[in-house]
Structure formats: C-alpha cells, structure tokens
Design a protein around this motif. Sequence first.
Motif, short mmCIF file in Angstrom:
data_model
loop_
_atom_site.label_atom_id
_atom_site.label_comp_id
_atom_site.label_asym_id
_atom_site.label_seq_id
_atom_site.Cartn_x
_atom_site.Cartn_y
_atom_site.Cartn_z
N ASN A 46 -19.10 10.86 -4.06
CA ASN A 46 -18.29 12.06 -4.29
C ASN A 46 -16.89 11.94 -3.69
O ASN A 46 -16.30 12.94 -3.28
N LEU A 47 -16.39 10.74 -3.65
CA LEU A 47 -15.03 10.52 -3.12
C LEU A 47 -14.16 9.88 -4.20
O LEU A 47 -14.52 8.83 -4.75
N LEU A 48 -13.06 10.53 -4.52
CA LEU A 48 -12.10 9.96 -5.48
C LEU A 48 -10.90 9.45 -4.69
O LEU A 48 -10.32 10.18 -3.89
N TYR A 49 -10.54 8.20 -4.93
CA TYR A 49 -9.45 7.56 -4.18
C TYR A 49 -8.24 7.43 -5.10
O TYR A 49 -8.28 6.71 -6.09
N LEU A 50 -7.20 8.17 -4.79
CA LEU A 50 -5.98 8.13 -5.62
C LEU A 50 -4.85 7.43 -4.88
O LEU A 50 -4.84 7.39 -3.64
N PHE A 51 -3.88 6.96 -5.65
CA PHE A 51 -2.68 6.37 -5.06
C PHE A 51 -1.46 7.19 -5.47
O PHE A 51 -1.32 7.55 -6.65
N TYR A 52 -0.60 7.43 -4.50
CA TYR A 52 0.66 8.16 -4.75
C TYR A 52 1.45 7.48 -5.88
O TYR A 52 2.00 8.14 -6.75
N GLU A 53 1.46 6.17 -5.85
CA GLU A 53 2.27 5.43 -6.84
C GLU A 53 1.74 5.66 -8.27
O GLU A 53 2.51 5.68 -9.23
N ASP A 54 0.42 5.83 -8.38
CA ASP A 54 -0.16 6.12 -9.71
C ASP A 54 0.24 7.53 -10.16
O ASP A 54 0.48 7.77 -11.35
N LYS A 110 9.99 9.53 -4.19
CA LYS A 110 10.19 8.28 -4.94
C LYS A 110 9.32 7.16 -4.39
O LYS A 110 8.89 7.19 -3.23
N VAL A 111 9.10 6.17 -5.24
CA VAL A 111 8.45 4.94 -4.80
C VAL A 111 9.56 3.94 -4.50
O VAL A 111 10.48 3.76 -5.30
N GLY A 112 9.49 3.31 -3.33
CA GLY A 112 10.45 2.25 -3.02
C GLY A 112 11.64 2.69 -2.18
O GLY A 112 12.57 1.90 -1.96
N ASP A 113 11.60 3.93 -1.66
CA ASP A 113 12.72 4.39 -0.83
C ASP A 113 12.83 3.58 0.47
O ASP A 113 13.85 3.58 1.14
N TRP A 114 11.74 2.87 0.81
CA TRP A 114 11.77 2.06 2.04
C TRP A 114 12.92 1.05 2.02
O TRP A 114 13.45 0.68 3.06
N LYS A 115 13.30 0.65 0.80
CA LYS A 115 14.36 -0.37 0.71
C LYS A 115 15.69 0.15 1.26
O LYS A 115 16.57 -0.62 1.62
N ALA A 162 -9.12 -6.21 4.50
CA ALA A 162 -9.19 -4.97 3.72
C ALA A 162 -9.56 -5.26 2.27
O ALA A 162 -9.10 -6.24 1.68
N THR A 163 -10.37 -4.39 1.70
CA THR A 163 -10.70 -4.56 0.29
C THR A 163 -9.84 -3.66 -0.59
O THR A 163 -9.72 -3.87 -1.79
N VAL A 164 -9.22 -2.64 0.02
CA VAL A 164 -8.33 -1.78 -0.76
C VAL A 164 -7.05 -2.57 -1.07
O VAL A 164 -6.52 -3.26 -0.21
N LYS A 165 -6.61 -2.44 -2.31
CA LYS A 165 -5.42 -3.20 -2.72
C LYS A 165 -4.31 -2.25 -3.14
O LYS A 165 -4.50 -1.41 -4.01
N PHE A 166 -3.16 -2.44 -2.54
CA PHE A 166 -1.98 -1.66 -2.92
C PHE A 166 -1.13 -2.49 -3.86
O PHE A 166 -1.22 -3.72 -3.87
N ARG A 167 -0.29 -1.81 -4.61
CA ARG A 167 0.58 -2.55 -5.53
C ARG A 167 1.50 -3.47 -4.74
O ARG A 167 1.98 -3.08 -3.68
N THR A 168 1.74 -4.63 -5.27
CA THR A 168 2.56 -5.58 -4.53
C THR A 168 4.02 -5.54 -4.96
O THR A 168 4.89 -6.06 -4.29
N GLU A 169 4.30 -4.90 -6.09
CA GLU A 169 5.68 -4.97 -6.61
C GLU A 169 6.61 -3.94 -5.98
O GLU A 169 7.78 -3.88 -6.30
N ILE A 170 6.06 -3.11 -5.06
CA ILE A 170 6.85 -2.01 -4.51
C ILE A 170 7.92 -2.51 -3.55
O ILE A 170 7.66 -3.38 -2.75
#
Length: 299
Positions: free
Chosen positions: A193-201, A264-269, A291-299
């Motif tokens: 019963n856990l849904l895992y979302l990503f901000y980037e999605d 925004k995505v990528g403001d860290w730059k 870690a098994t969770v994978k974040f996008r690498t292109e950010i």
Amino acid sequence: MDMPDFSSISSRPTIFEFEGISMINHFTENWEKVKNFQARPDDILIATYPKAGTTWVSYILDLLYFGENAPEEHTSQPIYMRVPFLESCFKVIASGTELADNMTTSPRLIKTHLPVQLIPKSFWEQNSRVVYVARNAKDNVVSYFHFDRMNIVEPDPGDWNTFLHRFMDGKSVFGPWYDHVNGYWEKKQTYSNLLYLFYEDLVEDTGREVDRLCSFLGLSTSVSDREKITKDVQFDAMKQNKMTNYSTLPVMDFKISPFMRKGKVGDWKNHFTVAQNEQFDEVYKEKMKNATVKFRTEI
Ligand code: A3P
C-alpha cells in the motif's frame, strides 16, 4: 480564517539528536502522541523528505478527494490546515495529531517528514495507504536551503556551503536524505500500500502521475475532472492560490524567498560550484552504493 500568531517565537531552533536523527523541538515535543497516533484504514499518509513536493502532492490528493464538492469550511482553510503535519507542534497552532484527531472529513490526508522507521506503527497495522515523494538530492538540498533562510521556525541554515555540507553529512533536520529515500523504497518491497513517486516525474507529466495516483487509490475520477485538477496544480496556479502558497503563514518571509520558489528540475546548477558538485557526487556514490532506488541521472 484567523492568522496564527507566531510572534512569541523569537529565536531560531537548535538542532539536536533524537531517535537517531537530527531534529528540532517543534517536531519532538509531541512525540508520545505522535508515536501512539491512531491511524485509520482509510488514512492517506503523504511522506516526504522536506522540500520534495509535499504540498504539491497534498493538493493533488485534496482535489481528488474533496475538489468539487468540498464544504466551504474545508476549502476556506489553507492546505497546512487541511492536511495535518503529523509531528508538528508549534503551540500557537493546533498540533498535527490534534488536527488529525479532530478531522471530520475522510479520508484524512496526513503529511509527515519522518523517516520510515519512525512512522507510528498504527499506519502499518491499519494497512493505511502511503504516498511517498522523492526528489533528486541536489535540487532537494537547494530548495531546503532557501526554505530555511526564509522560515524563522527552521534552524539557521548558515551559508550555502555550510548547509550543503550538513546535508551531505546526513545532519539536516529529519536525518539523512539518503536513508530517507532508501528506507521508503525498501519498505515498498514488502508493503504493497505504498506508492513511490518522483518529483521529476510530476514535473515531466503531471497528468500521468495524477492517473497513477488514481489507480493506486482506486479512484474513478472523470477525465475532465482529472484534466481540471492537473491544471489547478500547476506551479503558477498554486503560486497564485492563497490556500496553497503559504502566504497565510506569518513565519515565512517571502521577501527573502517565496514558498513556491521555482518549481524546477535542475536549479542546483545555479547553486553548486564545480568543486561542491564533485564532492557531492563522491559522497553520493558512497552513501548510495547499496541503494536499490534509482534517480534520474540526466538531472
Ligand atoms: P523549489 O524551492 O525548488 O521551488 P514541499 O512542499 O515539500 O515543501 O516542497 C516545496 C518545493 O516544491 C518547492 O521547490 C516548490 O516550489 C515545489 N512545488 C510546489 N508545488 C509545485 C508545483 N505545482 N510544481 C512544481 N513544483 C512545486
């Protein structure tokens, strides 16, 4: 609605160790009640590391459940009153547990920043649904920095480099980002019963993620309602909306930085120096090596 009076809070809180993570007293003073909180089977817990998109997902869920037919006393309340912040206890505003206990609408939407190991056990026992939102570490820390600069109930962030290193050391309030995002990912493997979302999605395709939420929650919202909700939860709409932009909370100084800052995505730059980025990547690689969770690498 009456504006809460925070004028009695004059100094910034200090960080201390609590249950194995860094914390401030606003989130620990009500601990017995938090720990013993009685969840209900239809509760929906929105769990995030601070600044990962909590308000965004809270508002999406609020509209999905209460959108068109919400009673006036519900919609005239800002989102932080409609979605109680479980562990918060500011004394000048009802605590999260008190707000949740007194809620008359259902399902209750409840937000938390607690790491998975500190979630009150009744949520798991009741098999309540949990929506987790993760955001890439670099944008997350940037957003957290600006939030702490403008919010007097947060600890003094210091300068950017100090704040960044505290985050890399896992000493930010609510503990290490790395363990937080991994802890919920691991939990998802055994707790369906856990849904895992990503901000980037959500940024990439909000409508698609609203659909995912609807499937997870078993909601048969009409296509036109979903389209309207997707429009209402866009950054600019939420920034203009007094019920979602936190302009009603006097602890925040929007002259320093607005709550709805960039979205925004990528403001860290715009924040990391080349050296900081290299150091961050090195620490990240080490901390996330198992870690098994994978974040996008292109950010
Ligand atoms: P930024 O500081 O990068 O702008 P939280 O609600 O967990 O505190 O997260 C706040 C962050 O989510 C802020 O990030 C805020 O702008 C962003 N956010 C909130 N609503 C959003 C939306 N509708 N679209 C994109 N980003 C949103």
